[in-house]
Design an enzyme around this catalytic site. Structure first.
Site, PDB file in Angstrom:
ATOM      1  N   HIS A 216       0.835  -1.225   0.061  1.00 12.76           N
ATOM      2  CA  HIS A 216       0.085  -0.094   0.028  1.00 12.76           C
ATOM      3  C   HIS A 216       0.782   1.113  -0.052  1.00 12.76           C
ATOM      4  O   HIS A 216       0.208   2.476   0.048  1.00 12.76           O
ATOM      5  CB  HIS A 216      -0.975  -0.155   1.457  1.00 12.76           C
ATOM      6  CG  HIS A 216      -2.145   0.967   1.390  1.00 12.76           C
ATOM      7  ND1 HIS A 216      -2.338   1.802   2.168  1.00 12.76           N
ATOM      8  CD2 HIS A 216      -3.143   0.951   0.421  1.00 12.76           C
ATOM      9  CE1 HIS A 216      -3.284   2.474   2.126  1.00 12.76           C
ATOM     10  NE2 HIS A 216      -3.814   2.023   0.887  1.00 12.76           N
ATOM     11  N   LYS A 218       3.349   4.537  -1.154  1.00 10.55           N
ATOM     12  CA  LYS A 218       3.391   5.240  -2.070  1.00 10.55           C
ATOM     13  C   LYS A 218       4.596   6.089  -1.989  1.00 10.55           C
ATOM     14  O   LYS A 218       4.831   6.853  -1.071  1.00 10.55           O
ATOM     15  CB  LYS A 218       2.235   6.278  -2.128  1.00 10.55           C
ATOM     16  CG  LYS A 218       0.636   5.868  -2.372  1.00 10.55           C
ATOM     17  CD  LYS A 218       0.228   5.212  -1.220  1.00 10.55           C
ATOM     18  CE  LYS A 218      -1.162   4.936  -1.625  1.00 10.55           C
ATOM     19  NZ  LYS A 218      -2.090   4.366  -0.653  1.00 10.55           N
ATOM     20  N   ASP A 223      16.549  10.801  -8.920  1.00 13.84           N
ATOM     21  CA  ASP A 223      17.999  11.218  -8.841  1.00 13.84           C
ATOM     22  C   ASP A 223      18.655  10.823  -7.450  1.00 13.84           C
ATOM     23  O   ASP A 223      19.494  11.502  -7.095  1.00 13.84           O
ATOM     24  CB  ASP A 223      18.336  12.747  -9.311  1.00 13.84           C
ATOM     25  CG  ASP A 223      17.922  12.740 -10.810  1.00 13.84           C
ATOM     26  OD1 ASP A 223      17.953  11.542 -11.466  1.00 13.84           O
ATOM     27  OD2 ASP A 223      17.798  13.869 -11.246  1.00 13.84           O
ATOM     28  N   HIS A 391      -9.426  11.194   2.010  1.00 11.64           N
ATOM     29  CA  HIS A 391      -8.557   9.959   1.918  1.00 11.64           C
ATOM     30  C   HIS A 391      -7.274  10.247   2.541  1.00 11.64           C
ATOM     31  O   HIS A 391      -6.378   9.149   2.735  1.00 11.64           O
ATOM     32  CB  HIS A 391      -8.481   9.552   0.392  1.00 11.64           C
ATOM     33  CG  HIS A 391      -7.668   8.378   0.247  1.00 11.64           C
ATOM     34  ND1 HIS A 391      -6.360   7.964  -0.038  1.00 11.64           N
ATOM     35  CD2 HIS A 391      -8.060   7.132   0.365  1.00 11.64           C
ATOM     36  CE1 HIS A 391      -6.257   6.969  -0.348  1.00 11.64           C
ATOM     37  NE2 HIS A 391      -7.150   6.024   0.028  1.00 11.64           N
ATOM     38  N   LYS A 393      -4.009  10.410   5.429  1.00 12.37           N
ATOM     39  CA  LYS A 393      -3.558   9.532   6.617  1.00 12.37           C
ATOM     40  C   LYS A 393      -2.601  10.766   7.141  1.00 12.37           C
ATOM     41  O   LYS A 393      -1.317  10.815   6.905  1.00 12.37           O
ATOM     42  CB  LYS A 393      -2.971   8.553   6.145  1.00 12.37           C
ATOM     43  CG  LYS A 393      -3.952   7.440   5.225  1.00 12.37           C
ATOM     44  CD  LYS A 393      -3.494   7.876   3.797  1.00 12.37           C
ATOM     45  CE  LYS A 393      -4.123   6.588   2.993  1.00 12.37           C
ATOM     46  NZ  LYS A 393      -5.542   6.324   3.141  1.00 12.37           N
ATOM     47  N   ASP A 398       1.010  17.272  19.608  1.00 19.40           N
ATOM     48  CA  ASP A 398       1.508  18.305  20.740  1.00 19.40           C
ATOM     49  C   ASP A 398       1.892  19.343  19.672  1.00 19.40           C
ATOM     50  O   ASP A 398       2.973  20.137  20.117  1.00 19.40           O
ATOM     51  CB  ASP A 398       2.546  17.753  21.385  1.00 19.40           C
ATOM     52  CG  ASP A 398       1.936  16.918  22.502  1.00 19.40           C
ATOM     53  OD1 ASP A 398       1.106  16.848  22.716  1.00 19.40           O
ATOM     54  OD2 ASP A 398       2.848  16.382  23.105  1.00 19.40           O
TER      55      ASP A 398
END
Length: 473
Positions: A216, A218, A223, A391, A393, A398
């Protein structure tokens, strides 16, 4: 005919029940969480005709072989030695002993990083495509979903153009996430000289029907110097172009510095697992700026010894002293996480959760209702994002410690999926995260405690049944 039916009932039915009992024992011995083990065991014994095929597809088989390949790869890579001069030793009292998270990550927090917050797909895709255009030597990219739509074809055009000017391009995708993407899409990329591979979690373990473990992550590295991570995949839905869907709200990060090498290594171990190939990359660290940010790249997955992502979440919650803000599309935690949030509220920490108004998976959406009701009754504040499907995450602790990545607050991310994200220990960057989330909260609607009480009885029963299935989602 009657005789045939009698033979079936006398032989096949007991056999299926026996298989259910055997697989229940397998579930008890192999499932990492007690909730998952109990859920599978009860279902396999009570409803074997339905549960046996589901367990064959989704059951908790161990992800074998990956760790051995990782150790082989690590021995050939000088990343640990290169990162050591740039580590920042954190005190035991700083934000709840961050050295625990360093142990989970297998890499240290490092100074010398720069981070750019990319809010929504327009900004993220523009930055990614620009980085592809400017790349001169290498491109490493992996996504859970790559669609053959307008955005996906533009993505392919940029990669093909880069390959034509001599850039070495490697692209990794998850075959479960890309199950609707035609093979012709990837064939076009291969024909242009791009190295393309599925991760192989569904086919390389000798279990062709096992689709439980998914990559899952991404990740993009250009370079060996510029990295990207976050929640975005490649698809029209993120721009609101997908038929019948509203825009997906998501967040991405662009980063430079020593953490890019850790992201590069994460891609390398995934690529090595999928293809068996080992290739050379630049592992040198650029000059460190004294005022740059402290960060850590966290890659987790089912090949880890522990449930690394869940342990990170629990540690971050337990470390909070003032506030915890979490944005997640799938709030389906387990008892350990919901208890950690409850204890945070009891010690005076502000706990705010941001979830989408509606889910893109109906059974997950039902389970979310139950867990939100628990969080609200424990004193947390919960808001539902209304303009589109949220969508992203993101976690903010703090007003100082931030996480942006691919991990959701659910059992799949905790135990089953390969996930990745960037942890940033910097007040200035945390303020940017806070401002972004404040805008999201302004476009959301607060939920009241006891929100399920007024719903129809059948709906409440369905929600609680979905909650019982949470370890399987």
């Amino acid at each position: 005919m009657a005789i045939s039916l009698n033979i079936f009932s006398l032989v096949a039915v007991p056999l299926v029940y026996a298989v259910g009992v055997v697989l229940a024992l397998v579930a008890i011995s192999q499932e990492r969480s007690s909730q998952g083990a109990v859920a599978w065991a009860v279902a396999l014994v009570a409803m074997p005709f339905l549960s046996v095929p589901l367990f064959i597809i989704f059951g908790g088989w161990r992800f074998s072989g990956y760790v051995k390949k990782f150790r082989t790869q690590l021995a050939k890579t000088p990343i640990n030695q290169d990162l050591l001069p740039n580590t920042l030793r954190l005190s035991r009292t700083e934000l709840g002993a961050m050295q625990v998270i360093e142990k989970l990550a297998r890499f240290p927090f490092t100074r010398g990083n720069e981070t750019d917050l990319l809010i929504d797909a327009e900004e993220a895709y523009a930055a990614i495509f620009q980085s592809i255009e400017r790349s001169k030597r290498s491109i490493l990219m992996q996504f859970y979903i790559i669609n053959d739509d307008d955005v996906g074809r533009e993505f392919a055009r940029h990669l093909i153009t880069a390959a034509q000017r001599g850039v070495q391009v490697r692209l990794l995708y998850d075959e479960i996430g890309c199950n609707r993407t035609p093979e012709a899409y990837f064939s076009r990329l291969r024909s242009a000289g791009i190295s393309v591979s599925p991760f192989g979690s569904a086919t390389r373990m000798g279990k062709r029907f096992q689709i439980n473990f998914r990559n899952h992550r991404k990740i993009a590295v250009f370079d060996t110097q510029i990295g990207f991570t976050g929640g975005l995949n490649i698809g029209d839905e993120y721009l609101g172009k997908s038929k019948g869907q509203r825009t997906w709200r998501d967040t991405c990060l662009r980063f430079t510095g020593p953490t890019v090498k850790a992201a590069q290594f994460s891609f390398l171990e995934d690529w090595h697992w999928a293809t068996g190939e080992h290739f050379e990359l630049d592992w040198s660290i650029p000059t460190i700026q004294d005022d740059a940010k402290t960060a850590l790249f966290l890659a987790t997955g089912p090949a880890d010894k522990d449930d690394t992502f869940k342990l990170f979440v629990v540690q971050a919650i337990n470390a909070a002293q003032d506030s915890i803000w979490i944005a997640t599309p799938y709030f389906v935690p387990d008892e350990e996480v919901i208890t950690a949030l409850h204890l945070a509220v009891m010690r005076g920490v502000e706990v705010r959760l941001l979830v989408p108004e509606t889910s893109d998976h109906w059974i997950v959406g039902l389970a979310v209702h139950a867990w939100i009701d628990r969080a609200l009754s424990n004193g947390a504040k919960v808001d539902r994002y209304k303009p589109g499907f949220m969508h992203q995450k993101v976690m903010l602790i703090d007003d100082r410690f931030s996480y942006v990545g691919s991990g959701n607050m659910d059992n799949r991310s905790f135990c089953l999926n390969f996930e990745a994200g960037l942890l940033v220990l910097d007040k200035e960057f945390a303020q940017k995260i806070k401002s972004m989330l404040e805008r999201d909260f302004e476009r959301s609607e607060p939920m009241a405690a006891g929100h399920l009480a007024g719903r129809p009885l059948l709906f409440r029963l369905t929600v609680n049944l979905a909650r019982l299935a949470s370890p399987l989602l």
